[in-house]
Design an enzyme around this catalytic site. Structure first.
Site, PDB file in Angstrom:
ATOM      1  CE  LYS A 121      -1.565   2.591   3.163  1.00 46.89           C
ATOM      2  NZ  LYS A 121      -2.080   3.132   4.405  1.00 46.89           N
ATOM      3  CG  ASP A 140      -7.296   3.764   1.994  1.00 50.33           C
ATOM      4  OD1 ASP A 140      -8.189   3.216   1.302  1.00 50.33           O
ATOM      5  OD2 ASP A 140      -7.419   4.922   2.435  1.00 50.33           O
TER       6      ASP A 140
END
Ligand code: SF4
Length: 211
Positions: A121, A140
């Site tokens: 991420k 996220d």
């Protein structure tokens, strides 16, 4: 509607709703962004921007992070939460950037994910925003929630969700998708109280009025 067509329609409508969707974290170079993204774990972007406004004046390059005593770095980032772990990762990353990458934040997925505290991420956010390198989709908490509610992925694991999104969305849409879903998650599809009645996707969302 087939899932591929539905996702195309979702993206089209979200682009109309959020034409300026982009990263909210403030940064001026790849190192600043890397630090900001590490600090953003379990913390709001607003708080991170408050903290980094001062932090980036004090820590101007990777050597400043590497040379600062850990306790002082912890103190400087304390209000973002989980500060011990974050400080350890930032210092560890700074040391590795100096020792293995010539003092520059690496710009490939393979290299950047070697840094402590940098999973896919964080890597996707830094690579896409700081280098224009798009190797995946940053998943996220908002992206994870919306991918589930919109029926795009059944998985809970961010890596598997990313894979599902990458399979359905064409590569030129990967980077923007994260920010469209984050904007929609913040504005309408709230974790606890989604505003389905005000949602532009409510006629094509399988979770509409059910969550
Ligand atoms: S219809 Fe409701 S659950 Fe579906 S995306 Fe919109 S706000 Fe979220």
């Amino acid at each position: 509607m087939q899932v591929n067509d539905r996702v195309k329609e979702i993206i089209k409508r979200l682009k109309e709703e959020y034409p300026n969707a982009r990263i909210v974290l403030s940064y001026t170079n790849p190192l600043n962004l890397l630090v900001a993204v590490i600090l953003s774990a379990q913390c709001t972007d607003k708080k991170v921007n408050e903290v980094t406004q001062e932090l980036f004046k004090k820590y101007k390059d990777v050597y400043d992070y590497a040379n600062m005593p850990l306790e002082e770095l912890e103190k400087d980032i304390r209000s973002t939460g989980f500060y011990r772990n974050k400080a350890k990762n930032i210092k560890g990353a700074a040391n590795m950037i100096i020792d293995e990458f010539g003092g520059e934040v690496p710009s490939t997925m393979e290299e950047i994910t070697k840094l402590p505290g940098v999973a896919r991420k964080t890597a996707n956010v830094v690579l896409g925003n700081a280098f224009g390198v798009v190797e995946g989709i940053a998943v996220d908490t908002h992206v994870k929630r919306l991918a589930g509610r919109l029926g795009i992925s059944r998985h809970k694991d961010p890596g598997k969700i990313e894979r599902d999104l990458m399979d359905i969305v064409s590569k030129d849409g990967w980077f923007n998708l994260t920010y469209l879903l984050i904007e929609h998650g913040r504005a309408i599809c709230d974790a606890k109280k989604p505003k389905c009645d005000a949602c532009v996707l409510n006629d094509i969302c399988p979770s509409s009025f059910k969550v």
